[in-house]
Design a protein around this motif. Structure first.
Motif, PDB file in Angstrom:
ATOM      1  N   ILE A 127       9.199  -6.317   6.857  1.00 51.16           N
ATOM      2  CA  ILE A 127       8.511  -5.265   7.599  1.00 51.16           C
ATOM      3  C   ILE A 127       9.414  -4.839   8.756  1.00 51.16           C
ATOM      4  N   TYR A 128       9.616  -3.524   8.889  1.00 49.13           N
ATOM      5  CA  TYR A 128      10.405  -2.973   9.984  1.00 49.13           C
ATOM      6  C   TYR A 128       9.489  -2.127  10.876  1.00 49.13           C
ATOM      7  N   LEU A 129       9.337  -2.543  12.127  1.00 50.34           N
ATOM      8  CA  LEU A 129       8.549  -1.792  13.103  1.00 50.34           C
ATOM      9  C   LEU A 129       9.495  -1.238  14.162  1.00 50.34           C
ATOM     10  N   PRO A 130       9.380   0.053  14.491  1.00 49.23           N
ATOM     11  CA  PRO A 130      10.309   0.647  15.478  1.00 49.23           C
ATOM     12  C   PRO A 130      10.128   0.027  16.854  1.00 49.23           C
ATOM     13  N   VAL A 131      11.243  -0.190  17.528  1.00 47.94           N
ATOM     14  CA  VAL A 131      11.206  -0.740  18.889  1.00 47.94           C
ATOM     15  C   VAL A 131      10.609   0.302  19.820  1.00 47.94           C
ATOM     16  N   HIS A 132       9.662  -0.153  20.651  1.00 49.54           N
ATOM     17  CA  HIS A 132       8.975   0.761  21.568  1.00 49.54           C
ATOM     18  C   HIS A 132       9.841   1.002  22.792  1.00 49.54           C
ATOM     19  N   ARG A 133      10.172   2.267  23.058  1.00 45.01           N
ATOM     20  CA  ARG A 133      11.015   2.614  24.200  1.00 45.01           C
ATOM     21  C   ARG A 133      10.381   3.759  24.981  1.00 45.01           C
ATOM     22  N   ALA A 134       9.095   3.658  25.281  1.00 45.75           N
ATOM     23  CA  ALA A 134       8.416   4.720  26.027  1.00 45.75           C
ATOM     24  C   ALA A 134       8.854   4.704  27.479  1.00 45.75           C
TER      25      ALA A 134
END
Length: 802
Positions: free
Chosen positions: A639-646
């Motif tokens: 599973i690949y979840l995008p890194v959160h960079r808000a």
């Protein structure tokens, strides 16, 4: 003492200044020793400079030298890909010859002569390359030539863009032959004695290889002769032999083959192939040998068939498209197709071999390649010895794969819409059932004869609600509550439950990588994903047991590009991998595992919604999931979840194109009692009745309406409304439309929406600030708590504004 590299005037001036400095020093100090020492020091310094320049002659020069674009242009010379390089200022600094040929000159990207919206798409790809390092466009068109483009940022300072353009449809015969005849393929044919030319319907020359130009015109440059009449370059002698006109009466005869490249178009281009006639006994195989050499160089599938319908030759592209093993050419074309298509194909070949020189297309199905039809073109030829028919076959494997993917996606979307609609109606029913059970339990205590029966009804209703949530998860329409979290923390929370689920025969191994980025996901749903994958792995390792391994590790954007996955955009991801040592998944089953209701378990042991639910949760969280398995070697799900960079104060999910959920968060408040006047608008009678009874018992004064217009009438006649509770989807007038009309009169009106659809699915319609949301089905206690929390939240906003 004077450094080299200066002009004569500069050296004279510098020497004079040195002597003047020494004289002034002697005049000021009257010390000859000091002046001589100063002059010697200058000599040593100048000698050191000369020594450094001789030892390091390139220092400084290399920094000032401009890049050698001539060398780069020679390096990027390519016959199949047009390449251009631009700098950060958008200037074209280098391009190969094919780029100029396709684009009509050295035009600076993205200002190319593209059709339609191609220029804007190419400009966006360039912006993406500056931003992400790579951009691409898959559908461009320069005239009749379809192209795909890839743009990459490069250079030591990442200050250049490399633009690569490749042709998409290799079956554009005229464009492909036009390009190949001008390149190495044309030279190779000329060395083999084949003179080739491409002419239009009027017989005007478009392009030819050097062998043809030398024999027909005496020159090897076709730029001066494009558009000339080819018929004037040839002549027929008294015996009917064909010769080149410029070679006179004693010219050696040639044999010519005409191949219409667009048989269905009378005005289409024609390929001419000429070879020298043999003197003496005719060698029947010579012409065919030359033509086979020609066909082997072309990138599209072509084959030759004799008048009896037997194969004489097929190139590798034809064999690859038809699924023919190397060295095993079939006897007849009919051997390649299914039984129903053998007769039509044989009839068409017979007609074209008997006299028709025009071509035709036939839709056939190849043996061993499923029921998807492919197009075969049949063209009659003359003057080629035994060969009478030319067959061309398109390699449509990629097109077939894309069609299947589109069909599968359409099917999944239709099933998802059906599941969402069914779940919405079912949620209304379950809301009424659960609410009625809660109201009945208020009148019964443990020990009553009906208490256990009511509890059984409530328990089964909750099971049905869980199944409904699975349907919504599969259709990506469930309500998520995403948080910023770390994957190791989620695994730590669920690991104690996993150890109990795995039993004694399965060992659990957990490994965490370093440098993991935070992700934005619903922790409860993510735990459900891990549990589903772990339970499936446990069942796959039964009864002997094995090892379940859970790993987390970071994946950079550069690693994503190296993976070459066309579905994952380059970005930084946090990966979660669940692996087992079970029997594995067969190759024919692996593509189906994420389909709803598909299961390999025995009847009654699986609903077939486990992996489809996992897939829906991950896709709704903007992630990707892939399965890898080999029979006997276990299975792994990654599973690949995008890194959160808000940015600071921006909680939006990365990569999400939807706006932020407008619903305001409900502050936790456990009280199920309160006071105030509520307006309840719900089109389902049973849900409205249960909610009204529950809120009345909780101490509220409730006014009800069955639709939006009736709700507006009730609202207009009420002196005070503390909270509006409304369904979202209703006939005639929906809930958001009704609330907007109410907010026009009372901007601070508190609102609580409830719906059987997911909140994410209703984002567009619930485009209203400061509203709360309660998903169905809900219990009486959940309704009372939501109402109390919504009133409390409204009171906090009033106090904050005050």
């Amino acid at each position: 003492m004077v450094p080299s590299g200066l002009s004569r005037f500069d050296r004279t001036l510098l020497g004079g200044l040195v002597l003047l400095s020494v004289g002034l020093l002697f005049w000021a100090t009257r010390d000859a020793v000091l002046a001589a020492g100063f002059l010697a020091g200058l000599a040593v310094a100048a000698g050191g400079v000369l020594l450094l320049r001789r030892v390091f002659p390139a220092v400084g020069a290399s920094e000032a030298a401009a890049p050698d674009w001539t060398m780069l242009r020679q390096a990027v010379d390519h016959d199949d890909v047009a390449i251009a390089v631009t700098d950060r200022a958008g200037r074209l600094v280098c391009a190969n010859d094919l780029f100029a040929t396709w684009m009509g000159g050295f035009v600076t990207p993205p200002g190319l002569p593209l059709d339609g919206r191609g220029a804007e798409a190419l400009k966006n790809a360039g912006r993406a390359a500056w931003r992400d390092g790579e951009g691409r466009v898959d559908d461009l068109k320069v005239g009749a030539l379809p192209l795909r483009a890839q743009v990459n940022r490069t250079g030591q300072a990442d200050d250049y863009l490399v633009w690569r353009f490749a042709a998409i449809d290799r079956l554009d015969l005229a464009s492909e032959i036009l390009r190949h005849l001008e390149g190495p393929a044309g030279r190779t044919l000329g060395q083999a004695g084949v003179m080739t030319a491409l002419v239009n319907a009027e017989g005007r020359l478009r392009v030819a290889n050097q062998a043809f130009l030398l024999r027909a015109l005496g020159e090897s440059d076709a730029s001066h002769y494009a558009g000339r009449d080819v018929a004037a370059m040839l002549r027929l002698d008294d015996s009917g032999g064909l010769t080149f006109a410029r070679e006179g009466d004693r010219a050696p005869p040639v044999r010519m083959l005409q191949i219409p490249l667009a048989p269905a178009d009378p005005a289409g281009p024609v390929l001419l192939a000429l070879i020298d006639e043999e003197v003496g006994p005719a060698d029947r195989g010579t012409a065919q040998t030359y033509i086979e050499t020609l066909l082997s160089l072309l990138p599209f599938g072509l084959a030759l068939v004799d008048r009896d319908g037997r194969f004489l030759y097929m190139n590798r592209a034809f064999g690859r498209a038809a699924g023919v093993a190397d060295g095993r050419m079939p006897r007849y074309p009919g051997d390649l197709v299914v039984g129903e298509d053998k007769g039509p194909l044989a009839d068409m070949i017979r007609r074209h071999s008997s006299g028709q020189q025009v071509g035709g297309d036939l839709s056939i199905r190849l043996v061993g390649q499923g029921d998807d039809p492919v197009s075969m073109r049949v063209v009659g030829v003359r003057g080629l010895g035994e060969a009478a028919v030319l067959l061309s076959l398109k390699d449509s494997s990629e097109e077939t794969r894309l069609k299947r993917q589109v069909a599968q996606q359409s099917k999944m979307q239709a099933v998802g819409q059906l599941a969402g609609g069914v779940a919405h109606d079912f949620n209304n029913i379950l809301t009424a059932v659960l609410g009625s059970c809660d109201l009945m339990l208020m009148r019964h205590t443990p020990g009553d004869s009906d208490y256990d029966d009511i509890q059984h009804i409530r328990s089964n209703a909750n099971r049905a609600a869980s199944l409904t949530r699975q349907l919504l998860a599969f259709s990506r329409q469930q309500t998520l509550r995403p948080q910023i979290l770390q994957l190791p923390d989620v695994i730590s929370e669920v690991s104690h439950l996993l150890r109990r689920l795995m039993g004694d025969t399965v060992q659990l191994a957990v490994h965490h990588g370093r440098g993991l980025g935070a992700v934005r996901a619903d922790p409860v749903q993510l735990e459900q994903v891990i549990i589903n994958l772990a339970v499936n792995a446990r069942d796959a390792m039964m009864p002997g047991g094995g090892t379940l391994t859970i790993e987390t590790y970071p994946v950079s954007a550069a690693e994503v590009r190296q993976m070459g996955n066309e579905f994952m955009p380059p970005a930084d991801y946090s990966a979660l991998k669940v692996s087992d040592t079970g029997a594995g998944i067969p190759a024919d089953v692996l593509p189906k595992i994420f389909e709803p209701f598909f299961t390999t378990k025995d009847v009654g042991k699986g609903t077939g919604l486990g992996l489809s639910t996992v897939y829906g949760i991950i896709k709704q969280s903007a992630g990707f999931i892939f399965a890898d398995s080999r029979p006997g070697e276990g299975t792994s799900f990654t599973i690949y979840l995008p890194v959160h960079r808000a940015a600071a104060g921006a909680p939006a999910a990365p990569g999400s194109g939807a706006p932020a959920v407008p619903a305001a968060p409900i502050r936790a408040k456990k009280s199920q009692w309160g006071t105030g006047t509520l307006l309840l608008v719900e089109d389902e009678d049973m849900v409205r009745a249960v909610a009204e009874r529950a809120l009345t018992r909780a101490g509220y004064s409730v006014v009800t309406a069955s639709q939006g217009e009736e709700g507006l009438e009730r609202f207009a006649g009420m002196d005070k409304v503390d909270l509006v509770i409304s369904d979202v989807v209703m006939p005639t007038m929906d809930g958001p439309t009704m609330v907007r009309a109410m907010r026009a009169k009372r901007p601070a009106l508190p609102v609580l929406f409830m719906s059987g659809y997911a909140e994410e699915q209703l984002r567009q319609s619930i485009d209203i600030d400061h509203v709360a949301f309660l998903p169905k089905p809900f219990s009486v206690a959940q309704l009372a708590e939501a109402v109390s929390a919504a009133l409390d939240d409204a009171a906090h906003r009033v106090s904050d504004d005050g």
